[in-house]
Design an enzyme around this catalytic site. Structure first.
Site, mmCIF file in Angstrom:
data_model
loop_
_atom_site.group_PDB
_atom_site.id
_atom_site.type_symbol
_atom_site.label_atom_id
_atom_site.label_comp_id
_atom_site.label_asym_id
_atom_site.label_seq_id
_atom_site.Cartn_x
_atom_site.Cartn_y
_atom_site.Cartn_z
ATOM 1 N N HIS A 199 -2.158 0.308 -0.168
ATOM 2 C CA HIS A 199 -2.991 -0.874 0.082
ATOM 3 C C HIS A 199 -3.028 -1.248 1.562
ATOM 4 C CE1 HIS A 199 0.854 -3.243 -0.256
ATOM 5 N NE2 HIS A 199 0.261 -3.953 0.674
ATOM 6 N N ASP A 212 0.913 3.191 -5.106
ATOM 7 C CA ASP A 212 0.833 2.411 -3.867
ATOM 8 C C ASP A 212 1.560 3.100 -2.715
ATOM 9 O OD1 ASP A 212 -0.092 0.356 -2.302
ATOM 10 O OD2 ASP A 212 1.609 -0.963 -2.712
ATOM 11 N N GLY A 229 2.988 -7.979 6.371
ATOM 12 C CA GLY A 229 3.237 -7.016 7.446
ATOM 13 C C GLY A 229 4.426 -6.125 7.176
ATOM 14 N N ASN A 230 5.315 -6.544 6.247
ATOM 15 C CA ASN A 230 6.457 -5.704 5.867
ATOM 16 C C ASN A 230 6.066 -4.594 4.903
ATOM 17 O OD1 ASN A 230 8.428 -8.473 6.265
ATOM 18 N ND2 ASN A 230 9.221 -6.506 6.945
ATOM 19 N N SER A 231 4.908 -4.713 4.260
ATOM 20 C CA SER A 231 4.500 -3.723 3.268
ATOM 21 C C SER A 231 4.497 -2.318 3.856
ATOM 22 C CB SER A 231 3.104 -4.052 2.730
ATOM 23 O OG SER A 231 3.145 -5.148 1.848
ATOM 24 N N LEU A 254 -6.238 8.713 -22.061
ATOM 25 C CA LEU A 254 -6.563 8.788 -23.495
ATOM 26 C C LEU A 254 -8.063 8.815 -23.737
ATOM 27 C CD1 LEU A 254 -4.025 6.218 -25.017
ATOM 28 C CD2 LEU A 254 -3.972 8.714 -25.238
ATOM 29 N N GLY A 255 -8.820 8.169 -22.870
ATOM 30 C CA GLY A 255 -10.252 8.060 -23.089
ATOM 31 C C GLY A 255 -10.591 6.869 -23.973
#
Length: 361
Positions: A96, A126, A206-208, A262-263
């Site tokens: 992200h 992520d 900002g730590n992400s 699975l659809g």
């Protein structure tokens, strides 16, 4: 009167004896007039609980990531160098952080800024992998083992909250929880669950993408989420490093991480309004699970005979809480695996074998 005179005579005699005794002792045992030498020893105090050596193991491997869409800055985050190979350094961060960016810049702890190349990313986990020129990769982190951590173990983070101004910020806490399931939403992937580590170390915007580190200076997680609610403080989350590293080879090559599907479209069993809107009725005693709203042709669910209105209760004997939890359980398996699904249909429970021979594109 006689008693008073006797008392005075006694005091005078005692003083006289005391003075004479002192003079005799002083004459026979004269004092040592040598100088008294004072010895002062140097004392070194060591701070036994310092994290300096642990921080040194990872600090210069951490970078700040700035993303742009065309010429407009769209966000900042953190990453860290996990490998140097040939002329390139490899940086891992959150997906992200770099999503929707067409230009990515990386700045290291000495202020050197270089352009980064996005090699691959996985929105569900992520995580994303970038490459930078080798000279900008000052250090490589050591990869640890989050499964060896115990609740209460000390951890710390290194990151860049609020951008370059606070680059290299260190915060300390403990491991507050393991194997937490956190529900998140994505505009492209819908609602799903992530398995994460929980910590009370401060994780700010900002730590992400920055590292969660043990006291040996080894990375055990990638900071990803913060539970942001007014009434909750001190709950940060990190992706276990094992989850990230299991996909790293594919992401370095730009390959997509394939997960089985699975659809079907799904509705939470507790979402009565959406069930009613889709003309689906389930028994009142069903208070958990994922309800099938539709089944697509050519996908595993259709081939296995699953139908609209079926309530998926278990996957391989693990209870399903809702549709996000079902996706989490499903993604533990590989394309080609066969799983057993327990469904509730028309007042009866049945087991259905489903071969996962299709993947999300």
């Amino acid at each position: 009167m006689k008693k008073g005179i006797g008392y005075i005579i006694t005091v005078v005699v005692s003083l006289t004896v005391g003075v004479c005794s002192t003079m005799v002792i002083y004459h026979n045992f004269p004092p040592d007039n040598r100088d008294i030498e004072t010895v002062v020893k140097d004392v070194t105090i060591t701070e036994t609980n310092s994290m300096k050596s642990s921080i040194d193991e990872v600090y210069d491997a951490v970078v700040i990531i700035e993303t742009y869409h065309n010429t407009q800055a769209v966000g900042t985050g953190t990453g860290f160098v996990y490998k140097i190979d040939g002329n390139l350094g490899y940086v891992i961060t959150n997906y992200h952080v770099i999503k929707d960016a067409n230009k990515i810049q990386v700045t290291n702890t000495v202020g050197q800024t270089v352009e980064a190349t996005l090699l691959g990313g996985d929105e569900y986990a992520d995580i994303a992998v970038l490459s930078i020129e080798k000279d900008a990769a000052l250090k490589v982190v050591k990869i640890g083992d989050s499964t060896a951590m115990e609740l209460g173990d000390s951890v710390f983070t290194v990151g860049s909250p609020l951008g370059k101004k606070y680059i290299g910020t260190v915060t300390k806490g403990i491991l507050s929880g393991k194997d937490r399931l956190v529900t998140v939403s994505s505009s492209t992937s819908g609602k799903y669950m992530m398995q994460v580590l929980q910590t009370d170390a401060a994780i700010n915007p900002g730590n992400s993408g920055g590292p969660l580190v043990n006291m040996q200076g080894e990375v055990i997680g990638i900071n990803s989420l913060k539970l942001v609610e007014d009434e909750i403080e001190g709950m940060g989350f990190a992706i276990p490093i094992e989850i990230a590293m299991s996909a790293i080879d594919k992401l370095e090559k730009g390959e997509k991480v394939l997960r089985p599907v699975l659809g079907v479209s799904l509705i939470d069993a507790t979402n009565t309004y959406t069930l009613y809107y889709n003309k689906i009725s389930i028994d009142d005693e069903i208070n958990r699970g994922a309800v099938i709203a539709s089944v697509e042709d050519g996908y595993p669910a259709k081939e296995a005979g699953l139908q609209k209105g079926d309530v998926i209760l278990e996957v391989n004997d693990v209870e399903v809480e809702d549709s996000a939890h079902l996706r989490f359980l499903l993604y533990k398996y590989n394309v080609g695996d066969t799983i057993k699904i327990k469904v509730y249909r028309s007042g009866k429970i049945k087991d259905v074998d489903v071969k996962l021979d299709k993947s999300a594109e």
